[in-house]
Write a protein that holds these residues in place. Structure first.
Motif, PDB file in Angstrom:
ATOM      1  N   LYS A  17      -6.183  -1.371  11.032  1.00  0.00           N
ATOM      2  CA  LYS A  17      -6.607  -2.089  12.053  1.00  0.00           C
ATOM      3  C   LYS A  17      -6.484  -3.716  11.916  1.00  0.00           C
ATOM      4  CE  LYS A  17     -10.887  -1.390  14.160  1.00  0.00           C
ATOM      5  NZ  LYS A  17     -12.039  -0.520  14.432  1.00  0.00           N
ATOM      6  N   CYS A  18      -6.154  -4.177  12.795  1.00  0.00           N
ATOM      7  CA  CYS A  18      -6.166  -5.729  12.743  1.00  0.00           C
ATOM      8  C   CYS A  18      -7.683  -6.494  12.656  1.00  0.00           C
ATOM      9  CB  CYS A  18      -5.227  -6.446  13.953  1.00  0.00           C
ATOM     10  SG  CYS A  18      -5.384  -8.232  14.239  1.00  0.00           S
ATOM     11  N   GLU A  19      -7.977  -7.217  11.831  1.00  0.00           N
ATOM     12  CA  GLU A  19      -9.231  -7.423  11.822  1.00  0.00           C
ATOM     13  C   GLU A  19      -9.840  -8.381  12.725  1.00  0.00           C
ATOM     14  OE1 GLU A  19      -9.836  -8.723   7.794  1.00  0.00           O
ATOM     15  OE2 GLU A  19      -9.344  -6.781   7.194  1.00  0.00           O
ATOM     16  N   LYS A  20      -8.636  -9.339  13.254  1.00  0.00           N
ATOM     17  CA  LYS A  20      -8.839 -10.532  14.115  1.00  0.00           C
ATOM     18  C   LYS A  20      -9.193 -10.169  15.486  1.00  0.00           C
ATOM     19  CE  LYS A  20      -7.079 -15.147  14.950  1.00  0.00           C
ATOM     20  NZ  LYS A  20      -5.918 -15.974  14.824  1.00  0.00           N
ATOM     21  N   CYS A  21      -8.706  -8.869  15.859  1.00  0.00           N
ATOM     22  CA  CYS A  21      -8.963  -8.767  17.285  1.00  0.00           C
ATOM     23  C   CYS A  21      -9.490  -7.409  17.443  1.00  0.00           C
ATOM     24  CB  CYS A  21      -7.578  -8.430  18.076  1.00  0.00           C
ATOM     25  SG  CYS A  21      -6.481  -7.409  17.352  1.00  0.00           S
ATOM     26  N   SER A  22     -10.071  -6.528  16.133  1.00  0.00           N
ATOM     27  CA  SER A  22     -10.576  -5.367  15.952  1.00  0.00           C
ATOM     28  C   SER A  22      -9.977  -4.545  16.701  1.00  0.00           C
ATOM     29  CB  SER A  22     -12.001  -5.402  16.668  1.00  0.00           C
ATOM     30  OG  SER A  22     -12.671  -6.717  16.371  1.00  0.00           O
TER      31      SER A  22
ATOM     32  N   GLN B 162      -2.483 -12.458  23.809  1.00  0.00           N
ATOM     33  CA  GLN B 162      -1.962 -11.479  22.780  1.00  0.00           C
ATOM     34  C   GLN B 162      -2.377 -11.845  21.312  1.00  0.00           C
ATOM     35  OE1 GLN B 162       2.071 -10.849  21.877  1.00  0.00           O
ATOM     36  NE2 GLN B 162       1.973  -9.082  23.168  1.00  0.00           N
ATOM     37  N   CYS B 163      -2.876 -10.961  20.727  1.00  0.00           N
ATOM     38  CA  CYS B 163      -3.310 -11.177  19.302  1.00  0.00           C
ATOM     39  C   CYS B 163      -1.939 -11.525  18.480  1.00  0.00           C
ATOM     40  CB  CYS B 163      -4.057 -10.199  18.574  1.00  0.00           C
ATOM     41  SG  CYS B 163      -4.296 -10.675  16.823  1.00  0.00           S
ATOM     42  N   LEU B 164      -1.847 -12.902  17.881  1.00  0.00           N
ATOM     43  CA  LEU B 164      -0.688 -13.171  17.131  1.00  0.00           C
ATOM     44  C   LEU B 164      -0.490 -12.530  15.612  1.00  0.00           C
ATOM     45  CD1 LEU B 164      -0.446 -17.250  18.098  1.00  0.00           C
ATOM     46  CD2 LEU B 164       1.001 -15.166  18.849  1.00  0.00           C
ATOM     47  N   ASP B 165      -1.695 -12.032  15.220  1.00  0.00           N
ATOM     48  CA  ASP B 165      -1.712 -11.527  13.878  1.00  0.00           C
ATOM     49  C   ASP B 165      -1.099 -10.220  13.993  1.00  0.00           C
ATOM     50  OD1 ASP B 165      -3.246 -13.494  13.320  1.00  0.00           O
ATOM     51  OD2 ASP B 165      -4.371 -12.559  11.965  1.00  0.00           O
ATOM     52  N   CYS B 166      -1.353  -9.151  14.987  1.00  0.00           N
ATOM     53  CA  CYS B 166      -0.740  -7.940  14.791  1.00  0.00           C
ATOM     54  C   CYS B 166       0.344  -7.806  16.334  1.00  0.00           C
ATOM     55  CB  CYS B 166      -1.926  -7.116  15.265  1.00  0.00           C
ATOM     56  SG  CYS B 166      -2.938  -7.510  16.737  1.00  0.00           S
ATOM     57  N   GLY B 167       0.587  -8.713  17.117  1.00  0.00           N
ATOM     58  CA  GLY B 167       1.611  -8.892  17.930  1.00  0.00           C
ATOM     59  C   GLY B 167       1.218  -8.062  19.120  1.00  0.00           C
TER      60      GLY B 167
HETATM   61 ZN    ZN Z   1      -4.785  -8.413  16.491  1.00  0.00          ZN
END
Ligand code: ZN
Ligand code: ZN
Length: 230
Positions: free
Chosen positions: A83-88, A212-217
């Motif tokens: 799971k992406c931590e930045k956007c949970s 949109q979260c850039l970390d996970c696209g």
């Molecule tokens: Zn994310």
């Protein structure tokens, strides 16, 4: 004192020394390292690139997953995406420009209107509330001195019967009373005879409030970086 010829001789000696000794052999691999075995690596990496590089490095240190024999041949189980931590795991983040409101102030973030004393006469202003039946005004005259801080400005309307009144310069700086320039008719119609609204759709999220979260696209999951095992 070092003369020009001496300096030139020293420089040529230095070049000769560099060519004969292993200095060039020491400098060149550093430059070559960026296009090394792991492919091209940019000289200046962003935050995201650095993090991915770190994750890849960590994955390389981890033990090789066990080999499982199947009727179709041996396999190794890869780690599932995490799971992406930045956007949970939501894939979306609150817009950082409007802080999730979807709108920003049309007049910018400054607290007050900027009044330039040198060319204030003739400048155009819009009253936030209807004044004497009008909104669009132009500074017709200036009274007092900026040094003594007693400047009064005569505001004249642009169309219809001539109306004018004096206002202190501090009133013109007040964003809740005056707006710099003449706002469009569209904004005036939207105000519907009341207060002019100091809002505009957020230029970053276009009013969506989220980005949109850039970390996970935007997927909410991040693939684990794993080296290929044979
Ligand atoms: Zn994310
Ligand atoms: Zn926004």
């Amino acid at each position: 004192m070092v003369t020009l010829s001496q300096g030139g001789a020293a420089l040529s000696l230095l070049l000769l020394w560099m060519a004969t000794s292993g200095v060039s052999g020491f400098v060149l691999p550093i430059l070559r390292n960026h296009v090394g075995e792991r492919g091209f690596e940019p000289l200046f990496m962003g935050q995201r690139g650095k993090r991915i590089k770190k994750e890849k490095k960590r994955a390389m240190r981890e033990p090789t997953p066990p080999r499982i024999e199947t009727p179709y041949g041996p396999i190794r189980l890869n780690k599932p995406p995490r799971k992406c931590e930045k956007c949970s795991g939501r894939g979306m983040l609150r817009c950082h420009v409007c802080e999730g409101r979807g709108v920003v102030r049309k007049t910018g973030s400054s607290k007050s209107n900027r009044v330039e004393m040198r060319n204030v006469v003739g400048s155009q202003w819009t009253s936030v509330h209807t004044r004497e039946g009008h909104r669009h005004y132009r500074v017709a005259e200036m009274m007092g001195s900026p040094k003594k801080k007693n400047v009064q400005l005569r505001m004249g309307n642009c169309c219809g019967d001539p109306i004018s009144f004096w206002v202190p310069v501090d009133e013109l700086k007040n964003k809740s009373l005056w707006r710099k320039g003449w706002v469009t008719l569209e904004d005036i119609i939207r105000a519907d005879g009341g207060e002019l609204l100091d809002v505009a759709i957020c230029f970053r999220c276009k009013g969506d409030r989220v980005l949109q979260c850039l970390d996970c696209g935007g997927t909410g999951m991040i693939e684990s970086y794993e080296p290929l095992h044979n």
